[in-house]
Design an enzyme around this catalytic site. Structure first.
Site, PDB file in Angstrom:
ATOM      1  CG  HIS A 183      48.803 -15.142  20.481  1.00 35.40           C
ATOM      2  ND1 HIS A 183      48.836 -15.733  19.250  1.00 35.40           N
ATOM      3  CD2 HIS A 183      49.424 -13.940  20.335  1.00 35.40           C
ATOM      4  CE1 HIS A 183      49.465 -14.946  18.400  1.00 35.40           C
ATOM      5  NE2 HIS A 183      49.837 -13.839  19.044  1.00 35.40           N
ATOM      6  CB  THR A 200      57.620  -2.706  22.496  1.00 32.34           C
ATOM      7  OG1 THR A 200      57.579  -3.934  21.736  1.00 32.34           O
ATOM      8  CG2 THR A 200      57.226  -2.964  23.943  1.00 32.34           C
ATOM      9  CB  SER A 253      44.054 -19.626  21.350  1.00 28.68           C
ATOM     10  OG  SER A 253      43.281 -18.624  20.711  1.00 28.68           O
ATOM     11  CD1 TRP A 273      53.398 -14.432  18.713  1.00 30.60           C
ATOM     12  CD2 TRP A 273      52.462 -16.063  19.913  1.00 30.60           C
ATOM     13  NE1 TRP A 273      53.174 -13.947  19.972  1.00 30.60           N
ATOM     14  CE2 TRP A 273      52.602 -14.917  20.729  1.00 30.60           C
ATOM     15  CE3 TRP A 273      51.901 -17.214  20.465  1.00 30.60           C
ATOM     16  CZ2 TRP A 273      52.184 -14.888  22.066  1.00 30.60           C
ATOM     17  CZ3 TRP A 273      51.501 -17.188  21.795  1.00 30.60           C
ATOM     18  CH2 TRP A 273      51.634 -16.044  22.578  1.00 30.60           C
ATOM     19  CB  CYS A 296      57.928  -8.783  24.026  1.00 31.79           C
ATOM     20  SG  CYS A 296      57.504  -7.266  23.145  1.00 31.79           S
ATOM     21  NE  ARG A 317      47.164  -6.698  17.609  1.00 36.99           N
ATOM     22  CZ  ARG A 317      48.373  -7.222  17.413  1.00 36.99           C
ATOM     23  NH1 ARG A 317      48.504  -8.536  17.407  1.00 36.99           N
ATOM     24  NH2 ARG A 317      49.426  -6.466  17.235  1.00 36.99           N
ATOM     25  CB  CYS A 358      60.766  -7.112  22.240  1.00 33.27           C
ATOM     26  SG  CYS A 358      60.041  -5.901  23.347  1.00 33.27           S
TER      27      CYS A 358
END
Length: 455
Positions: free
Chosen positions: A241, A179, A238, A190, A383, A273, A380
Site C-alpha cells: 500500500h 489518476t 502495508s 483498503w 489502478c 501520507r 479505476c
C-alpha cells in the site's frame, strides 16, 4: 542587528525548516529492520546502485512490458458502484498487431519452454491412451484435478488468459501514476483489506487503514504479541500500500491544460501520507514496511534462479536475437539478487508445530488470495491493472518462497517432469511487481532530496 547577522539568522532558520521537513518523514527510516538481519542503508545502496538500473532495462523488453489481464471481471464481494469517470483512469489495450507474434502464438501455454511443452505433449498422450476407457465425467475430473493441483500452490487468483475479456496491455504506455481516483470507493478497497484480511484481533474495533491517522493508541500497537507470520503478513500488505502511494506521489498530475499534462513529484502529497506529525507517528513505519516487502520479493528472485537458468527456459517473443539477449540480462539480474548479503530468512516463518504451522500457512495463502480478488473491485481501470499486477507479483513471490523443496528437486534432465513451474503471467508480474518496489526505494532518495530543500 546588522544585515549580515540578519541573513545569517535567516539562513539558519531555513536550514532548520528544511531539515525538519526531511526529518518528519525519514526520522525512523534508518537502521535495522524488525524480524530481519538487514538494515535500510544496505538496501538503499544495493538497490539504487546495483539492481535498479538493470531491472529497468529488462522491464522495457517486449517479454516483460506486455501483460495479459482481464479488467472486466465483476467484483465478487459487493455491487459495483460504477467505474471511475476520470480520463486518467483509462487503460489503452494493445491492438493485435502491437503484440509480438511469439506471445500471441504461445498463448496461455506459458510454461512456454521446450521442456514444458514436451511435458504437456506427454501428458496429452497419456490422457489420450486411456480416453476410450473413461467416461466424459471422469476425463473432465482429471482435467479439473490437474488444474486444482496448480491452483493449490498459488497465493493469488490468476486471470484466465483464454477468456475473451483478457487483453494484452503495454505497461510502458499505461504507467502507474496518480489518476484522481479517491474518496469512499477507494477507501472501501483498503478498508476491506485491512479490516477483513489482515488477521485483525477481535479486540481492535476501529478500521485498520494505516493511511489514515488516529488519535490515542497508535495503529501499530495491535501487532504487539502477534506471531511473526501475522506480523509479516500485515507488513507485506502495508508495504504494498505504501509503495503504491509513493508511485502516486512521484507521478502526480501537477498541471493539466490545453497544451500539455505535467507529471512530477508532489512533496506535500508525500508528506500527507508519510510525515510522522501528520500521521500520528505512523508514516515512517509505513516506509519501513516497503523495505520489508523489498526483502521478501528480492529473496524470491534469488530462489527462482535454478528454474529460470535452465537452458530450455526461453523468454520467447519470436525475436531470437532479442530473446537471447534479454535472457542473459534476466540471469545477470537474478545473480545480482542472489549476491545480496543479508537476505530474508523465510525459514523463520511457519517453523513451529507442524500441524499448526501448516494450518497457519494455508490461512496465510487463502487470505492473500482473497486480497487478490478484491483488486477486481477497484473502480479505476488503471489502478485495477497495477493493483492486480502487484498483488499477483507478490503472490508469485510467496509461492516461490514456500516451494523450496520443489525447486531444490528440479530434475537435471530436460525430459523429466518439472517439480515446480511458473506461467509467463506469473513471471511477468513477479518482475514488474519487484520493479515497482525497486522504484519506490529509488524514489525515497528523490523525496529525501526534495524535502531537504523545502522552505
Amino acid at each position: 542587528m546588522t544585515l549580515c547577522v540578519f541573513l545569517g539568522v535567516l539562513s539558519m532558520y531555513y536550514l532548520q525548516v528544511s531539515s525538519s521537513a526531511e526529518h518528519g518523514c525519514f526520522c525512523q527510516v534508518t537502521g535495522s529492520l524488525d524480524d530481519c538481519a538487514c538494515d535500510v542503508e544496505t538496501i538503499d545502496a544495493f538497490n539504487n546502485e546495483q539492481l535498479f538500473p538493470k531491472l529497468q532495462k529488462l522491464l522495457e523488453s517486449d517479454y516483460f512490458r506486455f501483460y495479459k489481464v482481464n479488467l472486466n471481471k465483476p467484483c465478487p464481494f459487493w455491487t459495483d458502484k460504477g467505474l471511475c469517470g476520470h480520463k486518467n483512469c483509462a487503460v489503452i489495450p494493445c491492438t493485435p498487431n502491437e503484440v509480438p507474434e511469439g506471445l500471441k502464438t504461445n498463448g496461455h501455454h506459458s510454461k512456454y519452454s521446450a521442456e514444458a511443452n514436451n511435458q504437456e505433449c506427454e501428458k496429452a498422450e497419456k490422457l489420450g491412451a486411456v480416453d476410450s476407457s473413461l467416461s466424459e465425467e471422469t476425463r473432465q475430473a482429471l482435467v479439473e484435478w490437474n488444474k486444482h493441483d496448480d491452483e493449490a500452490e498459488r497465493f493469488c487468483v490468476i486471470d484466465d488468459e483464454e477468456s475473451p475479456d483478457s487483453q494484452y496491455v503495454d505497461l510502458l504506455l499505461n504507467p502507474e501514476r496518480f489518476t484522481g481516483y479517491k474518496g469512499p470507493e477507494a477507501w472501501q478497497i483498503w478498508n476491506s483489506i485491512y479490516e477483513e484480511n489482515c488477521f485483525k484481533p477481535y479486540t481492535v474495533k476501529r478500521p485498520l487503514n494505516p493511511m489514515v491517522s488516529y488519535s490515542g493508541k497508535t495503529f501499530y500497537s495491535w501487532l504487539e504479541g502477534q506471531c511473526v507470520e501475522k506480523r509479516a503478513f500485515f507488513r507485506l500488505v502495508s508495504g504494498l500500500h505504501s509503495s503504491i502511494n509513493i508511485h502516486l506521489s512521484a507521478r502526480y498530475l501537477l498541471d493539466d491544460n490545453w497544451f500539455q499534462k505535467k507529471w512530477g513529484h508532489n512533496v506535500s502529497e508525500f508528506q500527507q501520507r508519510f510525515d510522522a506529525q501528520l500521521t500520528n507517528g505512523e508514516g515512517p513505519k509505513r516506509l519501513r514496511n516497503i523495505y520489508f516487502l523489498y526483502l521478501i520479493e528480492l529473496r524470491a528472485l534469488a530462489k527462482v534462479l535454478p528454474l529460470l537458468q535452465r537452458p530450455s527456459f526461453q523468454l520467447y517473443t519470436g525475436q531470437p536475437t532479442q530473446d537471447r539477449r534479454h535472457k542473459r540480462l534476466l540471469l545477470e539480474l537474478l545473480q545480482v539478487a542472489k549476491s545480496f548479503p543479508l537476505h530474508f530468512d523465510e525459514t523463520s516463518l511457519f517453523a513451529g508445530n507442524k500441524e499448526e504451522s501448516a494450518n497457519l500457512k494455508e490461512d496465510f495463502r487463502l487470505t492473500f488470495r482473497n486480497i487478490s480478488r478484491i483488486m477486481d473491485c477497484v473502480g479505476c481501470f488503471k489502478c485495477r491493472l497495477w493493483g492486480k499486477l502487484q498483488t499477483q507479483g507478490l503472490g508469485t513471490a510467496l509461492k516461490i518462497l514456500f516451494s523450496e523443496r520443489q525447486i531444490e528437486a528440479l530434475p537435471k534432465s530436460s525430459s523429466a517432469r518439472l517439480t515446480f513451474q511458473l506461467s509467463r503471467q506469473e513471471i511477468v508480474s513477479l518482475l514488474n511487481a519487484f520493479g515497482r518496489i525497486s522504484t519506490s526505494i529509488r524514489e525515497l532518495e528523490n523525496f529525501r532530496s526534495l524535502l531537504s530543500k523545502v522552505r
